[in-house]
Motif scaffolding. Structure first.
Motif, PDB file in Angstrom:
ATOM      1  N   ILE A   1       5.856 -49.471  28.994  1.00  0.00           N
ATOM      2  CA  ILE A   1       6.975 -48.982  29.801  1.00  0.00           C
ATOM      3  C   ILE A   1       7.043 -49.803  31.080  1.00  0.00           C
ATOM      4  CG2 ILE A   1       7.996 -47.033  31.034  1.00  0.00           C
ATOM      5  CD1 ILE A   1       5.412 -46.221  28.461  1.00  0.00           C
ATOM      6  N   ASN A   2       8.156 -50.439  31.294  1.00  0.00           N
ATOM      7  CA  ASN A   2       8.386 -51.232  32.507  1.00  0.00           C
ATOM      8  C   ASN A   2       9.297 -50.465  33.460  1.00  0.00           C
ATOM      9  OD1 ASN A   2      10.828 -53.611  33.308  1.00  0.00           O
ATOM     10  ND2 ASN A   2       8.848 -53.551  34.325  1.00  0.00           N
ATOM     11  N   CYS A   3       8.973 -50.506  34.721  1.00  0.00           N
ATOM     12  CA  CYS A   3       9.844 -49.913  35.733  1.00  0.00           C
ATOM     13  C   CYS A   3       9.771 -50.774  36.981  1.00  0.00           C
ATOM     14  CB  CYS A   3       9.419 -48.481  36.041  1.00  0.00           C
ATOM     15  SG  CYS A   3      10.613 -47.564  37.061  1.00  0.00           S
ATOM     16  N   GLY A   4      10.862 -50.805  37.735  1.00  0.00           N
ATOM     17  CA  GLY A   4      10.857 -51.584  38.956  1.00  0.00           C
ATOM     18  C   GLY A   4      12.249 -51.751  39.514  1.00  0.00           C
ATOM     19  N   PRO A   5      12.353 -52.329  40.708  1.00  0.00           N
ATOM     20  CA  PRO A   5      13.653 -52.536  41.329  1.00  0.00           C
ATOM     21  C   PRO A   5      14.431 -53.637  40.629  1.00  0.00           C
ATOM     22  CG  PRO A   5      11.942 -53.577  42.642  1.00  0.00           C
ATOM     23  CD  PRO A   5      11.244 -52.827  41.557  1.00  0.00           C
ATOM     24  N   ALA A   6      15.752 -53.527  40.654  1.00  0.00           N
ATOM     25  CA  ALA A   6      16.615 -54.541  40.041  1.00  0.00           C
ATOM     26  C   ALA A   6      17.987 -54.507  40.692  1.00  0.00           C
ATOM     27  CB  ALA A   6      16.737 -54.293  38.536  1.00  0.00           C
ATOM     28  N   ALA A   7      18.686 -55.616  40.575  1.00  0.00           N
ATOM     29  CA  ALA A   7      20.043 -55.710  41.111  1.00  0.00           C
ATOM     30  C   ALA A   7      21.034 -55.123  40.120  1.00  0.00           C
ATOM     31  CB  ALA A   7      20.390 -57.163  41.404  1.00  0.00           C
ATOM     32  N   TYR A   8      22.089 -54.523  40.653  1.00  0.00           N
ATOM     33  CA  TYR A   8      23.171 -53.988  39.816  1.00  0.00           C
ATOM     34  C   TYR A   8      24.377 -54.897  39.975  1.00  0.00           C
ATOM     35  CZ  TYR A   8      25.690 -50.371  37.218  1.00  0.00           C
ATOM     36  OH  TYR A   8      26.389 -49.678  36.260  1.00  0.00           O
ATOM     37  N   LEU A   9      25.097 -55.080  38.884  1.00  0.00           N
ATOM     38  CA  LEU A   9      26.191 -56.044  38.855  1.00  0.00           C
ATOM     39  C   LEU A   9      27.321 -55.678  39.818  1.00  0.00           C
ATOM     40  CD1 LEU A   9      26.332 -58.589  37.098  1.00  0.00           C
ATOM     41  CD2 LEU A   9      27.860 -57.363  35.553  1.00  0.00           C
ATOM     42  N   ASN A  10      27.646 -54.388  39.874  1.00  0.00           N
ATOM     43  CA  ASN A  10      28.759 -53.929  40.707  1.00  0.00           C
ATOM     44  C   ASN A  10      28.249 -52.931  41.748  1.00  0.00           C
ATOM     45  OD1 ASN A  10      30.076 -53.886  37.539  1.00  0.00           O
ATOM     46  ND2 ASN A  10      30.823 -55.372  39.053  1.00  0.00           N
TER      47      ASN A  10
END
Length: 223
Positions: free
Chosen positions: A75-84
């Motif tokens: 299971i991977n979790c972490g911060p990420a950018a959102y397209l919109n």
């Protein structure tokens, strides 16, 4: 054994305060950014790993852990950018992932993201996917910070992709190759359209707390 994998230690810093750390496992790597912990929650043990940033670190670290332990779910979790536009701290349940910095379109029958002898997308486990009531989207990965131009390329070529990071597709590919269940929940840390006006430290507090809530929810579902 279940493995919760993060890119950087800061992504799990608040989470670890809710867990019992049983062992800091010694690794053979000549660096100080990859680590592996044996942890426990409500009497159930599992591993928490930090692979380092980027696709190569992700694949190298995860392949090593799989070679040493009988991992049945990653299971991977972490911060990420959102397209919109999206609120910081929003959890996004990843249904599939892919690369967006791969371009073999000079050859016939290739699209952006497609590698030889591989499907374009790497799939995630649907059982846990259906248990989590988060927004569902695909995740695009590359070895760079995404720009607005990258966002346009992704929107034009990948219909379901809303989330962008630097490791998910690599974890996903390795897990699929080994036949191990894989899931990822990304937490929105910033938006490519620059609609987020929060300071970095303020947004970091929000997504760190969201990661804790996501992982504790998952732990209650699968342990």
């Amino acid at each position: 054994m279940k493995l919760f994998i993060f890119a950087e230690s800061q992504e799990s810093e608040k989470l670890l305060k809710h867990l019992e750390i049983i062992e800091n496992i010694k690794l053979p790597f000549k660096n100080n950014y990859q680590s592996l912990l044996k942890c426990s929650y409500n009497g159930k043990s599992f591993l928490v790993g930090h692979s380092g940033v980027g696709k190569s670190n992700a694949a190298q670290f995860l392949s090593y852990v799989i070679s040493q332990y009988k991992i049945n779910h990653i299971i991977n979790c972490g911060p990420a950018a959102y397209l919109n536009k999206k609120d910081i701290g929003t959890p996004i349940n990843i249904i599939k992932s892919h690369y967006y910095d791969v371009d073999l379109t000079a050859l016939p029958n290739y699209t952006i993201g497609k590698l030889p002898d591989l499907d374009l997308y790497f799939g995630c486990d649907k059982n846990l996917l259906h248990k989590l009531n988060y927004e569902i989207a695909a995740c695009a990965s590359a070895d760079k910070f995404a720009s607005e131009n990258d966002g346009k390329l992704i929107a034009q070529n990948f219909e379901l992709t809303k989330v962008i990071d630097m490791e998910c597709a690599s974890y996903n590919q390795v897990a699929n190759n080994y036949g191990i269940l894989f899931n990822s929940v990304k937490v929105v840390s910033d938006c490519l359209d620059n609609s987020n006006n929060l300071e970095y430290r303020e947004s970091k507090k929000i997504w760190e707390e969201a990661i804790v809530n996501v992982i504790l929810k998952i732990l209650k579902e699968i342990l």
